[in-house]
Design a protein around this motif. Structure first.
Motif, PDB file in Angstrom:
ATOM      1  N   MET A 196       0.841  -1.190   0.000  1.00 53.91           N
ATOM      2  CA  MET A 196       0.000   0.000   0.000  1.00 53.91           C
ATOM      3  C   MET A 196       0.885   1.253   0.000  1.00 53.91           C
ATOM      4  O   MET A 196       1.904   1.315   0.666  1.00 53.91           O
ATOM      5  N   ALA A 197       0.468   2.227  -0.758  1.00 56.30           N
ATOM      6  CA  ALA A 197       1.238   3.457  -0.902  1.00 56.30           C
ATOM      7  C   ALA A 197       1.121   4.333   0.351  1.00 56.30           C
ATOM      8  O   ALA A 197       0.071   4.416   0.970  1.00 56.30           O
ATOM      9  N   LYS A 198       2.212   4.960   0.689  1.00 57.65           N
ATOM     10  CA  LYS A 198       2.246   5.889   1.814  1.00 57.65           C
ATOM     11  C   LYS A 198       1.453   7.152   1.452  1.00 57.65           C
ATOM     12  O   LYS A 198       1.441   7.579   0.308  1.00 57.65           O
ATOM     13  N   ASP A 199       0.802   7.751   2.418  1.00 60.25           N
ATOM     14  CA  ASP A 199       0.070   9.001   2.194  1.00 60.25           C
ATOM     15  C   ASP A 199       1.074  10.147   2.185  1.00 60.25           C
ATOM     16  O   ASP A 199       1.779  10.388   3.150  1.00 60.25           O
ATOM     17  N   HIS A 200       1.131  10.849   1.050  1.00 62.01           N
ATOM     18  CA  HIS A 200       2.074  11.959   0.891  1.00 62.01           C
ATOM     19  C   HIS A 200       1.415  13.305   1.152  1.00 62.01           C
ATOM     20  O   HIS A 200       1.952  14.337   0.764  1.00 62.01           O
ATOM     21  N   GLY A 201       0.292  13.306   1.786  1.00 63.33           N
ATOM     22  CA  GLY A 201      -0.384  14.549   2.141  1.00 63.33           C
ATOM     23  C   GLY A 201      -1.283  15.067   1.038  1.00 63.33           C
ATOM     24  O   GLY A 201      -1.439  14.440  -0.008  1.00 63.33           O
ATOM     25  N   PRO A 202      -1.881  16.229   1.267  1.00 61.63           N
ATOM     26  CA  PRO A 202      -2.870  16.767   0.331  1.00 61.63           C
ATOM     27  C   PRO A 202      -2.284  17.282  -0.982  1.00 61.63           C
ATOM     28  O   PRO A 202      -3.019  17.508  -1.936  1.00 61.63           O
ATOM     29  N   TYR A 219       2.732   8.369  -7.726  1.00 64.26           N
ATOM     30  CA  TYR A 219       3.838   9.229  -7.275  1.00 64.26           C
ATOM     31  C   TYR A 219       5.044   8.384  -6.874  1.00 64.26           C
ATOM     32  O   TYR A 219       6.161   8.629  -7.327  1.00 64.26           O
ATOM     33  N   GLU A 220       4.822   7.364  -6.068  1.00 64.55           N
ATOM     34  CA  GLU A 220       5.917   6.496  -5.627  1.00 64.55           C
ATOM     35  C   GLU A 220       6.534   5.729  -6.793  1.00 64.55           C
ATOM     36  O   GLU A 220       7.750   5.572  -6.877  1.00 64.55           O
ATOM     37  N   ASP A 221       5.696   5.255  -7.719  1.00 69.04           N
ATOM     38  CA  ASP A 221       6.202   4.548  -8.896  1.00 69.04           C
ATOM     39  C   ASP A 221       7.093   5.459  -9.746  1.00 69.04           C
ATOM     40  O   ASP A 221       8.144   5.044 -10.227  1.00 69.04           O
ATOM     41  N   LEU A 222       6.664   6.702  -9.934  1.00 71.42           N
ATOM     42  CA  LEU A 222       7.446   7.652 -10.723  1.00 71.42           C
ATOM     43  C   LEU A 222       8.774   7.979 -10.048  1.00 71.42           C
ATOM     44  O   LEU A 222       9.808   8.079 -10.704  1.00 71.42           O
ATOM     45  N   LEU A 223       8.757   8.142  -8.729  1.00 73.44           N
ATOM     46  CA  LEU A 223      10.005   8.386  -7.991  1.00 73.44           C
ATOM     47  C   LEU A 223      10.957   7.201  -8.145  1.00 73.44           C
ATOM     48  O   LEU A 223      12.152   7.381  -8.377  1.00 73.44           O
ATOM     49  N   ARG A 224      10.409   6.004  -8.052  1.00 70.43           N
ATOM     50  CA  ARG A 224      11.208   4.796  -8.183  1.00 70.43           C
ATOM     51  C   ARG A 224      11.830   4.701  -9.590  1.00 70.43           C
ATOM     52  O   ARG A 224      12.929   4.206  -9.762  1.00 70.43           O
ATOM     53  N   ASP A 225      11.119   5.227 -10.592  1.00 71.42           N
ATOM     54  CA  ASP A 225      11.610   5.215 -11.974  1.00 71.42           C
ATOM     55  C   ASP A 225      12.561   6.369 -12.272  1.00 71.42           C
ATOM     56  O   ASP A 225      13.031   6.507 -13.400  1.00 71.42           O
ATOM     57  N   GLY A 226      12.819   7.241 -11.283  1.00 74.10           N
ATOM     58  CA  GLY A 226      13.818   8.284 -11.446  1.00 74.10           C
ATOM     59  C   GLY A 226      13.290   9.695 -11.655  1.00 74.10           C
ATOM     60  O   GLY A 226      14.070  10.611 -11.867  1.00 74.10           O
ATOM     61  N   ALA A 227      11.984   9.895 -11.601  1.00 75.22           N
ATOM     62  CA  ALA A 227      11.427  11.242 -11.762  1.00 75.22           C
ATOM     63  C   ALA A 227      11.729  12.079 -10.519  1.00 75.22           C
ATOM     64  O   ALA A 227      11.852  11.542  -9.412  1.00 75.22           O
ATOM     65  N   LYS A 283      10.824  14.771  -7.520  1.00 79.34           N
ATOM     66  CA  LYS A 283       9.619  14.864  -6.686  1.00 79.34           C
ATOM     67  C   LYS A 283       8.575  15.773  -7.318  1.00 79.34           C
ATOM     68  O   LYS A 283       7.383  15.461  -7.332  1.00 79.34           O
ATOM     69  N   GLY A 284       9.019  16.911  -7.859  1.00 76.59           N
ATOM     70  CA  GLY A 284       8.095  17.854  -8.477  1.00 76.59           C
ATOM     71  C   GLY A 284       7.405  17.280  -9.699  1.00 76.59           C
ATOM     72  O   GLY A 284       6.192  17.411  -9.872  1.00 76.59           O
ATOM     73  N   LYS A 285       8.189  16.652 -10.562  1.00 72.38           N
ATOM     74  CA  LYS A 285       7.626  16.062 -11.774  1.00 72.38           C
ATOM     75  C   LYS A 285       6.667  14.922 -11.424  1.00 72.38           C
ATOM     76  O   LYS A 285       5.581  14.811 -11.991  1.00 72.38           O
ATOM     77  N   ALA A 286       7.058  14.072 -10.466  1.00 65.03           N
ATOM     78  CA  ALA A 286       6.200  12.962 -10.051  1.00 65.03           C
ATOM     79  C   ALA A 286       4.879  13.483  -9.488  1.00 65.03           C
ATOM     80  O   ALA A 286       3.814  12.943  -9.786  1.00 65.03           O
ATOM     81  N   ALA A 287       4.937  14.549  -8.704  1.00 67.14           N
ATOM     82  CA  ALA A 287       3.715  15.127  -8.136  1.00 67.14           C
ATOM     83  C   ALA A 287       2.827  15.704  -9.232  1.00 67.14           C
ATOM     84  O   ALA A 287       1.599  15.504  -9.222  1.00 67.14           O
ATOM     85  N   ARG A 288       3.416  16.417 -10.198  1.00 68.03           N
ATOM     86  CA  ARG A 288       2.626  16.994 -11.296  1.00 68.03           C
ATOM     87  C   ARG A 288       1.909  15.912 -12.091  1.00 68.03           C
ATOM     88  O   ARG A 288       0.723  16.030 -12.402  1.00 68.03           O
ATOM     89  N   ILE A 289       2.626  14.838 -12.416  1.00 73.09           N
ATOM     90  CA  ILE A 289       2.032  13.762 -13.201  1.00 73.09           C
ATOM     91  C   ILE A 289       0.953  13.043 -12.397  1.00 73.09           C
ATOM     92  O   ILE A 289      -0.146  12.775 -12.901  1.00 73.09           O
ATOM     93  N   ALA A 290       1.242  12.733 -11.143  1.00 67.55           N
ATOM     94  CA  ALA A 290       0.266  12.031 -10.303  1.00 67.55           C
ATOM     95  C   ALA A 290      -1.001  12.860 -10.116  1.00 67.55           C
ATOM     96  O   ALA A 290      -2.117  12.336 -10.180  1.00 67.55           O
ATOM     97  N   ASN A 291      -0.834  14.157  -9.909  1.00 65.68           N
ATOM     98  CA  ASN A 291      -1.996  15.024  -9.715  1.00 65.68           C
ATOM     99  C   ASN A 291      -2.792  15.194 -11.008  1.00 65.68           C
ATOM    100  O   ASN A 291      -4.021  15.235 -10.986  1.00 65.68           O
ATOM    101  N   ALA A 292      -2.104  15.277 -12.133  1.00 68.10           N
ATOM    102  CA  ALA A 292      -2.801  15.409 -13.421  1.00 68.10           C
ATOM    103  C   ALA A 292      -3.602  14.146 -13.714  1.00 68.10           C
ATOM    104  O   ALA A 292      -4.744  14.217 -14.180  1.00 68.10           O
ATOM    105  N   LYS A 293      -3.023  12.973 -13.423  1.00 71.99           N
ATOM    106  CA  LYS A 293      -3.756  11.731 -13.657  1.00 71.99           C
ATOM    107  C   LYS A 293      -4.977  11.655 -12.747  1.00 71.99           C
ATOM    108  O   LYS A 293      -6.065  11.294 -13.192  1.00 71.99           O
ATOM    109  N   ALA A 294      -4.812  12.019 -11.491  1.00 71.45           N
ATOM    110  CA  ALA A 294      -5.928  11.969 -10.543  1.00 71.45           C
ATOM    111  C   ALA A 294      -7.041  12.935 -10.943  1.00 71.45           C
ATOM    112  O   ALA A 294      -8.222  12.641 -10.754  1.00 71.45           O
ATOM    113  N   ALA A 295      -6.674  14.066 -11.537  1.00 71.55           N
ATOM    114  CA  ALA A 295      -7.669  15.063 -11.950  1.00 71.55           C
ATOM    115  C   ALA A 295      -8.272  14.742 -13.318  1.00 71.55           C
ATOM    116  O   ALA A 295      -9.201  15.406 -13.774  1.00 71.55           O
ATOM    117  N   GLY A 296      -7.698  13.738 -13.999  1.00 71.69           N
ATOM    118  CA  GLY A 296      -8.199  13.383 -15.318  1.00 71.69           C
ATOM    119  C   GLY A 296      -7.728  14.314 -16.420  1.00 71.69           C
ATOM    120  O   GLY A 296      -8.314  14.354 -17.494  1.00 71.69           O
TER     121      GLY A 296
END
Length: 82
Positions: free
Chosen positions: A1-7, A15-23, A25-38
């Motif tokens: 289960m993924a750790k909660d990274h806050g609001p 986000y965690e997968d992207l970090l693990r792949d080398g992104a 933190k900022g880029k991983a957050a942008r991509i994760a938030n864009a996917k969540a927002a559709g």
């Protein structure tokens, strides 16, 4: 289960997968938030296949400085550096 990274991160697992792949933190957050927002746009996963206008738009969204003076190759490199 993924750790909660806050609001500020809307999709913790992605986000965690992207970090693990080398992104960054900022880029991983942008991509994760864009996917969540559709709003994640995957017209082409290969940056070289995208138009310069699309690259400029993405560069603006992620805050690339000096983007208006860059050619397509420089935009691709700047976006990858995130």
């Amino acid at each position: 289960m993924a750790k909660d990274h806050g609001p500020t991160v809307k999709d913790d697992k992605l986000y965690e997968d992207l970090l693990r792949d080398g992104a960054s933190k900022g880029k991983a957050a942008r991509i994760a938030n864009a996917k969540a927002a559709g709003t994640l746009d995957h017209r082409s996963s290969e940056l070289e296949d995208r138009s310069k206008a699309d690259l400029l738009k993405e560069a603006r969204e992620i805050g690339v400085a000096g983007r208006s003076k860059m050619d397509k190759a420089a935009l691709v490199k700047a976006i990858r550096m995130g």
